[in-house]
Each structure stands twice: as structure tokens, then as C-alpha cells.
Design a protein around this motif. Structure first.
Motif, PDB file in Angstrom:
ATOM      1  N   UNK A  26      19.217  37.982  20.193  1.00  0.00           N
ATOM      2  CA  UNK A  26      18.947  36.427  20.456  1.00  0.00           C
ATOM      3  C   UNK A  26      19.741  35.668  21.619  1.00  0.00           C
ATOM      4  N   UNK A  27      19.065  35.325  22.614  1.00  0.00           N
ATOM      5  CA  UNK A  27      20.086  34.813  23.918  1.00  0.00           C
ATOM      6  C   UNK A  27      20.148  33.095  23.745  1.00  0.00           C
ATOM      7  N   UNK A  28      20.959  32.872  24.635  1.00  0.00           N
ATOM      8  CA  UNK A  28      21.406  31.355  24.917  1.00  0.00           C
ATOM      9  C   UNK A  28      20.173  30.805  25.151  1.00  0.00           C
ATOM     10  N   UNK A  29      19.258  31.265  26.097  1.00  0.00           N
ATOM     11  CA  UNK A  29      18.059  30.709  26.633  1.00  0.00           C
ATOM     12  C   UNK A  29      16.979  30.523  25.597  1.00  0.00           C
ATOM     13  N   UNK A  30      17.157  31.023  24.590  1.00  0.00           N
ATOM     14  CA  UNK A  30      16.015  30.945  23.485  1.00  0.00           C
ATOM     15  C   UNK A  30      15.314  32.263  23.695  1.00  0.00           C
ATOM     16  N   UNK A  31      15.634  33.357  24.503  1.00  0.00           N
ATOM     17  CA  UNK A  31      14.904  34.474  24.524  1.00  0.00           C
ATOM     18  C   UNK A  31      15.191  35.391  23.347  1.00  0.00           C
ATOM     19  N   UNK A  32      14.424  36.109  22.713  1.00  0.00           N
ATOM     20  CA  UNK A  32      14.549  37.038  21.592  1.00  0.00           C
ATOM     21  C   UNK A  32      13.867  38.306  21.862  1.00  0.00           C
ATOM     22  N   UNK A  33      14.697  39.375  21.958  1.00  0.00           N
ATOM     23  CA  UNK A  33      14.306  40.919  22.260  1.00  0.00           C
ATOM     24  C   UNK A  33      14.516  41.654  21.191  1.00  0.00           C
ATOM     25  N   UNK A  34      13.614  42.580  20.753  1.00  0.00           N
ATOM     26  CA  UNK A  34      13.829  43.687  19.866  1.00  0.00           C
ATOM     27  C   UNK A  34      13.449  44.937  20.563  1.00  0.00           C
ATOM     28  N   UNK A  35      14.845  45.591  20.983  1.00  0.00           N
ATOM     29  CA  UNK A  35      14.851  46.781  21.856  1.00  0.00           C
ATOM     30  C   UNK A  35      14.837  48.177  21.086  1.00  0.00           C
ATOM     31  N   UNK A  36      13.929  48.899  21.306  1.00  0.00           N
ATOM     32  CA  UNK A  36      13.995  49.996  20.402  1.00  0.00           C
ATOM     33  C   UNK A  36      15.065  50.974  20.726  1.00  0.00           C
ATOM     34  N   UNK A  37      15.906  51.504  19.693  1.00  0.00           N
ATOM     35  CA  UNK A  37      17.050  52.236  20.112  1.00  0.00           C
ATOM     36  C   UNK A  37      17.036  53.364  21.061  1.00  0.00           C
ATOM     37  N   UNK A  38      15.662  53.979  21.269  1.00  0.00           N
ATOM     38  CA  UNK A  38      15.188  55.221  22.074  1.00  0.00           C
ATOM     39  C   UNK A  38      15.159  54.614  23.298  1.00  0.00           C
ATOM     40  N   UNK A  39      14.678  53.517  23.568  1.00  0.00           N
ATOM     41  CA  UNK A  39      14.774  52.946  25.014  1.00  0.00           C
ATOM     42  C   UNK A  39      16.226  52.485  25.419  1.00  0.00           C
ATOM     43  N   UNK A  40      17.022  51.968  24.471  1.00  0.00           N
ATOM     44  CA  UNK A  40      18.605  51.807  24.856  1.00  0.00           C
ATOM     45  C   UNK A  40      19.108  53.311  25.241  1.00  0.00           C
TER      46      UNK A  40
END
Length: 138
Positions: A26-40
Motif C-alpha cells: 500500500x503506497x502513500x499515494x493510495x495505490x495498492x498492489x498485490x504482486x505475485x512472488x513469481x513475478x517479483x
């Protein structure tokens, strides 16, 4: 990928979802991301994955079930995850994590296309060196 600037959103929370293998930010500008560990993992900003310049990216395979075994802060600007496959040299800046989250659909499609182009699938053993990773814009 862009560098860190004073206007770069910073994470207000980072949550590891072990069962679904995703990192939620969850970022300070309100954006929220759920990133798969595989993609990371397949988009690691490390030299092992990205190479030392354009055209030196290494296509990552066999990372479908990768998990995190550790997650360390790097100053006030990044995190350094340790993955279950032993990879631990990627330093993920806030700007890079934001872009991974924001662009994950396009990055995922590019990664899958590079796999198809190489005649591989996500669970294949690691490809020979020189296969592009699918995570850079080059």
C-alpha cells in the motif's frame, strides 16, 4: 524503470501473503498492489536476471512455486527479498516495486510471450544464458 525521486510514492505497508504467494504493498499515494512472488522473482532487478546492460537479460523459468524466506529493508528506499530458490541479490526500490505493481499485467504478458518465443513454459528448467527476461522494456 524510473529511479527514486522526492515525489516517488513510498510503501505505507508491506504484507506477505504466504498461502497465495503474493506481496501486497500500500503506497502513500493510495495505490495498492498485490504482486505475485513469481513475478517479483522473474523480474528481479539483479544483474543475475537483468544482466549488465540491454540485451543481457536472462529468462527465468521454474519459479512458479517460489516463496520468500526473508525480506530485509535496504535503507529507507528498498527491500531485498531472499527467495526459496536461493536468489537474494535483487534490491527492489520503492519506485521499482511501484512500477512492478502498476505494470504487472503488461510485464506478465511480456514474460509469457518470451517463454512462448523460447518454446518454454513457466515450470521449465532454467533456459540457457542469453534468453531475455521479459521484464525490461528493451
Amino acid at each position: 524503470m524510473a529511479g527514486l525521486t522526492p515525489s516517488t510514492p513510498t510503501p505505507e505497508s508491506i504484507t506477505l501473503h504466504e498461502k497465495s504467494r503474493a506481496l501486497e504493498l500500500a503506497f502513500s499515494d493510495g495505490a495498492r498492489f498485490r504482486i505475485p512472488l513469481e513475478l517479483l522473482r522473474v523480474c528481479s532487478p539483479s544483474a543475475e536476471v537483468m544482466g549488465h546492460g540491454p540485451g543481457q537479460e536472462v529468462l527465468q523459468t521454474g519459479k512458479h512455486d517460489v516463496t520468500l524466506v526473508d525480506l530485509q529493508p535496504v535503507g529507507n528506499y528498498a527491500i531485498q527479498p531472499s527467495f526459496s530458490d536461493g536468489h537474494n541479490s535483487g534490491i527492489y526500490t520503492w519506485a521499482y516495486l511501484y512500477e512492478l505493481g502498476r505494470d504487472q499485467d503488461a510485464l506478465w504478458q511480456r514474460y509469457l510471450q518470451r517463454l512462448r518465443d523460447a518454446g518454454l513454459d513457466r515450470d521449465a528448467p532454467m533456459a540457457p544464458k542469453g534468453q531475455k527476461s521479459g521484464c525490461s522494456s528493451h
